[in-house]
Motif scaffolding. Structure first.
Motif, short mmCIF file in Angstrom:
data_model
loop_
_atom_site.label_atom_id
_atom_site.label_comp_id
_atom_site.label_asym_id
_atom_site.label_seq_id
_atom_site.Cartn_x
_atom_site.Cartn_y
_atom_site.Cartn_z
N MET A 74 -4.93 -5.99 4.08
CA MET A 74 -4.55 -4.72 4.70
C MET A 74 -3.45 -4.02 3.89
O MET A 74 -3.54 -2.82 3.61
N TYR A 75 -2.42 -4.77 3.50
CA TYR A 75 -1.33 -4.16 2.74
C TYR A 75 -1.78 -3.76 1.34
O TYR A 75 -1.31 -2.76 0.78
N THR A 76 -2.70 -4.51 0.75
CA THR A 76 -3.27 -4.11 -0.53
C THR A 76 -4.04 -2.81 -0.39
O THR A 76 -3.93 -1.91 -1.24
N PHE A 77 -4.79 -2.69 0.70
CA PHE A 77 -5.52 -1.45 0.98
C PHE A 77 -4.56 -0.27 1.11
O PHE A 77 -4.84 0.83 0.61
N VAL A 78 -3.41 -0.49 1.76
CA VAL A 78 -2.43 0.59 1.94
C VAL A 78 -1.99 1.15 0.58
O VAL A 78 -1.82 2.36 0.42
N PHE A 79 -1.83 0.26 -0.40
CA PHE A 79 -1.40 0.71 -1.72
C PHE A 79 -2.53 1.35 -2.52
O PHE A 79 -2.28 2.18 -3.39
N TRP A 106 -5.66 2.83 -1.33
CA TRP A 106 -6.63 3.80 -0.85
C TRP A 106 -6.47 5.17 -1.53
O TRP A 106 -7.47 5.86 -1.77
N THR A 107 -5.25 5.55 -1.85
CA THR A 107 -5.06 6.85 -2.50
C THR A 107 -5.72 6.91 -3.87
O THR A 107 -6.52 7.83 -4.13
N PRO A 108 -5.42 5.97 -4.80
CA PRO A 108 -6.13 6.05 -6.09
C PRO A 108 -7.63 5.78 -5.98
O PRO A 108 -8.40 6.22 -6.84
N ALA A 109 -8.06 5.07 -4.94
CA ALA A 109 -9.49 4.84 -4.76
C ALA A 109 -10.22 6.14 -4.42
O ALA A 109 -11.33 6.39 -4.92
#
Length: 461
Positions: A263-268, A270-273
């Motif tokens: 979840m915390y990895t996703f938080v970092f 999602w923007t560049p994805a």
């Protein structure tokens, strides 16, 4: 493309509204007025605590960049926060069990307020101190408040099923509605009123102070193990022994670390994805959409927890599988459609698919929080609750620090694919937890009853 954002946001809002308005008696839990008063007090305090946290989140990176720090220095500051949570988290968790959970909640407010004050300084060392304080505060936020609630709930003799209601409402409000309102309020302070990027931190400090006043005036103290003959090292050993001796606790800790790390990895990421070539996308609007998806998940969780079937250990297997599939979308879309290296006008077609998948993941996050709280209340022993909960966060923080340190080493789709694997592993561990959950429960339930029956004549007047 703006129409797509509005359609997703509107559809999500409509589904949440329908879910909440269509609840039947089967989806609701009948409670007492005394419990409702207790629950509403906790929800008010918890919402204020989460508002103080959510107000800061969107502007931490932006504030550091306005002070002239580069990506590497900012990354070090973030690593310091997670490292602080890992190093000091277990210590403050043990102190919460020993010295009192109410005191720990007040300490959270004071520590986070001090962290907010450091944001006024452009000095790197001062900001580093602020990140360390913020890491300590985060450990307290995700352990002390839940520990206080569970202990106080049972101390007051409330029905065990009512605890699920408080959990689901807390996530619906704190991780959903309050997050959206905090984002809009922070945007108003920074953009509309032009008060600068430090203004959300000042507002957060004020809100945390108000919440601390409610805690001091309306909460009573409770403890895990207040025994004077147990030092911190003894508490650490006791918590470690409890985890090693009970497979259910160990599985729960592994499941939590795998999910929250993803979840915390996703938080970092999602923007560049969604904007791989720095396309202009409405970050605040997308964030609000994610929070609506989380609200939808918590609404679904409240219905599931209000019923005895399916058991939380059962349906969480499905939630982990769905969340695993949702984070595979970037890898699949990159495989099917070659990613463009030219900056586009906005969200691409593959970006639209990924956004929908990310909304599904956020809905799973909304189900996860009240469900994991429910399982923790069942399996973690009361005398070391905060200590064990912060033990669970050690592998989580190590994982996030590694991801932050190597954020440029692998493609984003690969890193999200790795998270997808972790979530699938969590579903396997959840299946194991379901398999061993019932039998020990039956033994634990019958033995005390037989003992009480034998003791009853001796205690009779």
């Amino acid at each position: 493309m703006e129409l797509f954002y509005y359609m997703v946001f509107g559809a999500m809002a409509a589904v949440v509204a329908v879910m909440e308005l269509s609840k039947t008696n089967k989806d609701r839990i009948n409670t007492s007025s005394v419990f409702d008063s207790f629950k509403n007090n906790y929800l008010l305090v918890y919402s204020l605590m989460m508002a103080g946290d959510w107000l800061q989140g969107p502007y931490v990176y932006y504030l550091y960049s306005t002070y002239g720090f580069g990506k590497g220095e900012i990354g070090q500051l973030f690593i310091a926060g997670f490292g602080s949570s890992m190093v000091f988290g277990t210590i403050v968790g043990s102190l919460a069990d020993k010295q009192g959970r109410k005191r720990a909640c007040v300490t959270y407010c004071i520590t986070y307020i001090l962290s907010c004050f450091t944001k006024h300084s452009p000095q790197y060392k001062v900001l580093m101190v602020g990140r360390i304080l913020g890491g300590i505060a985060t450990s307290l936020l995700f352990s002390a408040f839940e520990s206080w609630l569970v202990a106080e709930h049972f101390k007051r003799g409330f029905d065990v099923q009512w605890l699920s209601l408080t959990f689901s409402k807390a996530i619906f409000l704190g991780n959903g509605l309050i997050a959206i309102l905090s984002g809009l309020f922070g945007n108003m302070l920074v953009d509309t009123l032009s008060l600068g990027p430090v203004s959300p931190f000042d507002a957060a400090a004020i809100i945390l102070a108000i919440g601390m006043a409610f805690i001091l005036s309306s909460w009573t103290e409770n403890y895990g193990d207040p025994s004077d003959n147990k030092d911190l090292l003894t508490q650490f050993k006791g918590a470690a022994v409890a985890i090693a001796a009970d497979e259910k606790i160990a599985l729960l800790g592994a499941i939590q670390s795998l999910f929250e790390g993803s979840m915390y990895t996703f938080v970092f990421l999602w923007t560049p994805a969604l904007s791989p070539n720095d396309e202009e996308i409405p970050h605040g609007f997308i964030f609000a959409t994610f929070m609506l998806a989380s609200m939808l998940g918590s609404s679904i969780a409240s219905r599931l927890l209000a019923r005895n079937s399916p058991a939380v250990e059962s349906y969480m297997q499905i939630v982990f599988v769905i969340s695993s599939a949702s984070l595979l979308l970037p890898l699949l879309t990159n495989f099917l459609v070659a990613p463009s290296k030219e900056k586009g006008d906005g969200l691409s077609f593959s970006g639209c698919l990924q956004l929908l998948g990310f909304c599904v993941f956020e809905a799973c996050v909304g189900i996860f929080w009240p469900s994991i709280m429910k399982m923790r209340s069942q399996y973690i022993p009361e005398e070391a609750r905060s200590t064990i909960m912060n033990f669970f966060r050690i592998p989580l923080n190590i994982f996030v620090c590694i991801v932050l340190y190597n954020v440029n080493a692998f493609p984003i789709a690969v890193m999200l694919g790795m998270c997808s694997i972790f979530l699938f592993v969590a579903s396997i561990l959840q299946r194991r937890l379901l398999a061993i959950a019932d039998k020990p429960k039956t033994e634990d339930w019958t033995m005390p009853r037989e003992k009480n029956m034998e003791d009853e004549p001796l205690n009779a007047p």
